[in-house]
Write a protein that holds these residues in place. Sequence first.
Motif, mmCIF file in Angstrom:
data_model
loop_
_atom_site.group_PDB
_atom_site.id
_atom_site.type_symbol
_atom_site.label_atom_id
_atom_site.label_comp_id
_atom_site.label_asym_id
_atom_site.label_seq_id
_atom_site.Cartn_x
_atom_site.Cartn_y
_atom_site.Cartn_z
ATOM 1 N N UNK A 100 0.838 -1.203 0.000
ATOM 2 C CA UNK A 100 0.000 0.000 0.000
ATOM 3 C C UNK A 100 0.873 1.254 0.000
ATOM 4 N N UNK A 101 1.975 1.204 0.725
ATOM 5 C CA UNK A 101 2.906 2.331 0.726
ATOM 6 C C UNK A 101 3.440 2.591 -0.679
ATOM 7 N N UNK A 102 3.745 1.536 -1.420
ATOM 8 C CA UNK A 102 4.239 1.685 -2.791
ATOM 9 C C UNK A 102 3.182 2.314 -3.685
ATOM 10 N N UNK A 103 1.946 1.806 -3.598
ATOM 11 C CA UNK A 103 0.907 2.302 -4.513
ATOM 12 C C UNK A 103 0.418 3.690 -4.134
ATOM 13 N N UNK A 144 3.080 6.226 -5.412
ATOM 14 C CA UNK A 144 2.285 6.376 -6.616
ATOM 15 C C UNK A 144 2.675 5.415 -7.726
ATOM 16 N N UNK A 145 3.151 4.238 -7.342
ATOM 17 C CA UNK A 145 3.627 3.259 -8.326
ATOM 18 C C UNK A 145 2.736 2.018 -8.263
ATOM 19 N N UNK A 146 2.019 1.691 -9.329
ATOM 20 C CA UNK A 146 1.243 0.449 -9.348
ATOM 21 C C UNK A 146 2.173 -0.745 -9.506
ATOM 22 N N UNK A 147 1.732 -1.914 -9.071
ATOM 23 C CA UNK A 147 2.565 -3.101 -9.257
ATOM 24 C C UNK A 147 1.697 -4.333 -9.426
ATOM 25 N N UNK A 148 2.339 -5.391 -9.878
ATOM 26 C CA UNK A 148 1.679 -6.668 -10.121
ATOM 27 C C UNK A 148 2.259 -7.708 -9.180
ATOM 28 N N UNK A 149 1.405 -8.570 -8.661
ATOM 29 C CA UNK A 149 1.854 -9.638 -7.780
ATOM 30 C C UNK A 149 1.109 -10.920 -8.128
ATOM 31 N N UNK A 150 1.454 -11.989 -7.440
ATOM 32 C CA UNK A 150 0.855 -13.298 -7.681
ATOM 33 C C UNK A 150 0.346 -13.834 -6.358
ATOM 34 N N UNK A 151 -0.848 -14.437 -6.364
ATOM 35 C CA UNK A 151 -1.442 -14.962 -5.131
ATOM 36 C C UNK A 151 -1.720 -16.449 -5.262
ATOM 37 N N UNK A 152 -1.466 -17.163 -4.192
ATOM 38 C CA UNK A 152 -1.819 -18.577 -4.124
ATOM 39 C C UNK A 152 -3.332 -18.720 -4.231
ATOM 40 N N UNK A 153 -3.784 -19.665 -5.049
ATOM 41 C CA UNK A 153 -5.227 -19.893 -5.186
ATOM 42 C C UNK A 153 -5.719 -20.677 -3.974
ATOM 43 N N UNK A 154 -6.535 -20.033 -3.162
ATOM 44 C CA UNK A 154 -7.008 -20.615 -1.911
ATOM 45 C C UNK A 154 -8.310 -21.380 -2.113
ATOM 46 N N UNK A 155 -8.613 -22.222 -1.143
ATOM 47 C CA UNK A 155 -9.909 -22.876 -1.076
ATOM 48 C C UNK A 155 -10.612 -22.416 0.186
ATOM 49 N N UNK A 156 -11.891 -22.140 0.131
ATOM 50 C CA UNK A 156 -12.756 -22.198 -1.050
ATOM 51 C C UNK A 156 -12.474 -21.048 -2.009
ATOM 52 N N UNK A 157 -13.027 -21.137 -3.205
ATOM 53 C CA UNK A 157 -12.812 -20.109 -4.215
ATOM 54 C C UNK A 157 -13.288 -18.747 -3.725
ATOM 55 N N UNK A 201 -8.255 -11.539 -3.407
ATOM 56 C CA UNK A 201 -7.939 -10.803 -4.627
ATOM 57 C C UNK A 201 -8.618 -9.436 -4.609
ATOM 58 N N UNK A 202 -9.906 -9.411 -4.246
ATOM 59 C CA UNK A 202 -10.629 -8.138 -4.193
ATOM 60 C C UNK A 202 -9.998 -7.194 -3.173
ATOM 61 N N UNK A 203 -9.570 -7.747 -2.044
ATOM 62 C CA UNK A 203 -8.931 -6.943 -1.003
ATOM 63 C C UNK A 203 -7.653 -6.301 -1.531
ATOM 64 N N UNK A 204 -6.793 -7.108 -2.152
ATOM 65 C CA UNK A 204 -5.525 -6.556 -2.627
ATOM 66 C C UNK A 204 -5.726 -5.618 -3.816
ATOM 67 N N UNK A 205 -6.682 -5.916 -4.670
ATOM 68 C CA UNK A 205 -6.951 -5.003 -5.775
ATOM 69 C C UNK A 205 -7.492 -3.665 -5.264
ATOM 70 N N UNK A 206 -8.241 -3.713 -4.154
ATOM 71 C CA UNK A 206 -8.745 -2.458 -3.579
ATOM 72 C C UNK A 206 -7.611 -1.605 -3.036
ATOM 73 N N UNK A 207 -6.461 -2.236 -2.776
ATOM 74 C CA UNK A 207 -5.295 -1.516 -2.277
ATOM 75 C C UNK A 207 -4.401 -1.028 -3.419
ATOM 76 N N UNK A 208 -4.793 -1.289 -4.651
ATOM 77 C CA UNK A 208 -4.049 -0.787 -5.796
ATOM 78 C C UNK A 208 -3.122 -1.781 -6.446
ATOM 79 N N UNK A 250 7.655 -1.696 -15.591
ATOM 80 C CA UNK A 250 6.809 -1.740 -14.408
ATOM 81 C C UNK A 250 7.453 -2.398 -13.202
ATOM 82 N N UNK A 251 6.637 -2.554 -12.172
ATOM 83 C CA UNK A 251 7.078 -3.103 -10.894
ATOM 84 C C UNK A 251 6.336 -4.400 -10.602
ATOM 85 N N UNK A 252 7.080 -5.409 -10.157
ATOM 86 C CA UNK A 252 6.515 -6.691 -9.744
ATOM 87 C C UNK A 252 6.982 -6.960 -8.319
#
Length: 326
Positions: free
Chosen positions: A129-132, A136-149, A156-163, A186-188
């Motif tokens: 959140x400090x980065x975004x 002011x820098x957007x970035x891309x990350x990867x998340x483990x697919x959890x269960x349940x979907x 995903x919605x939580x992290x996307x809401x943080x930019x 970009x930033x990863x």
Amino acid sequence: MKDRLSDGLYGAGWATVKKLPEPVATGLGRRIADLAWKRRGKSVLRLESNLARVVPDATPERLAELSKAGMRSYMRYWMESFRLPTWSKERVERGIDIKDVHHLKEGLASGRGVVLALPHLANWDLAGVWVTRCLGVPFTTVAERLKPETLYDRFVAYRESLGMEVLPHTGGSAFGTLARRLRAGGLVCLVADRDLSASGTEVTFFGDTARMPTGPAILAQQTGALLLPVTLWYDDTPVMKGRIHAPVDVPESGTRAEKTSVMTQALADALAQGIADHPEDWHMLQRLWLADLEERPEPGGTAGTGTGGAGGAGAVDVERGGERGA
């Protein structure tokens, strides 16, 4: 039923904790942490076992102190994370102090792209959140697919809401997308101290063999991006501290596999430095070292896989199966 319960609990956390006054949320997190520590469940025992490798000369009493502090640190992460969507830019700025930011700023200014690689230390979501918001820098990350979907969708919605742009770990397409983002300058950001693909490279980590994801090193090689280790920690203040370490260079010679091995070991060494300095803030509640991955009884418990902990929500890496699509 267990999956629905997990989803419900996380949902209640986001809905309820963010509405609490901050001192109340802090106190609640500490009480939950102390209760979990006293129950001595599998996650706490696994945390203690991992900490015994980080602090090999620690007495049983010292390990108990570290694991108790570790659970408090872990719950501080969750209490902060539940509240992050309500934090203003000013509140984020007050809550974090990162040293050597010039490594990141210079890398982005060069246009070559940057990979930030972090361990499960302190609160990597707050750092994001400090980065975004503050840089002011957007970035891309990867998340483990959890269960349940539904729980995965919630994260995903939580992290996307943080930019953040969030890609699923599985499916083989993440690597190509990350490479494109980096080639565009970009930033990863990747949490890189635990391999989720079972195809990472072996490294020496606190004197024994562990497997860590190859994604950060391969992305740097293939795209020319700068690879920067990052470590975070808490202290006795409300402000989380952090450091962006010097770049991990791509070796001038060797095969791709050899270069990847050297770079991943260098990354592991940098992450280990931060973990050794602040072991109580390392939220590794799962098995990590190869010697521990075999099914065996937990200390004082029964055989298990060490489920739970930070990895379920924040562990990310790039599986090797995605490299072909880059």
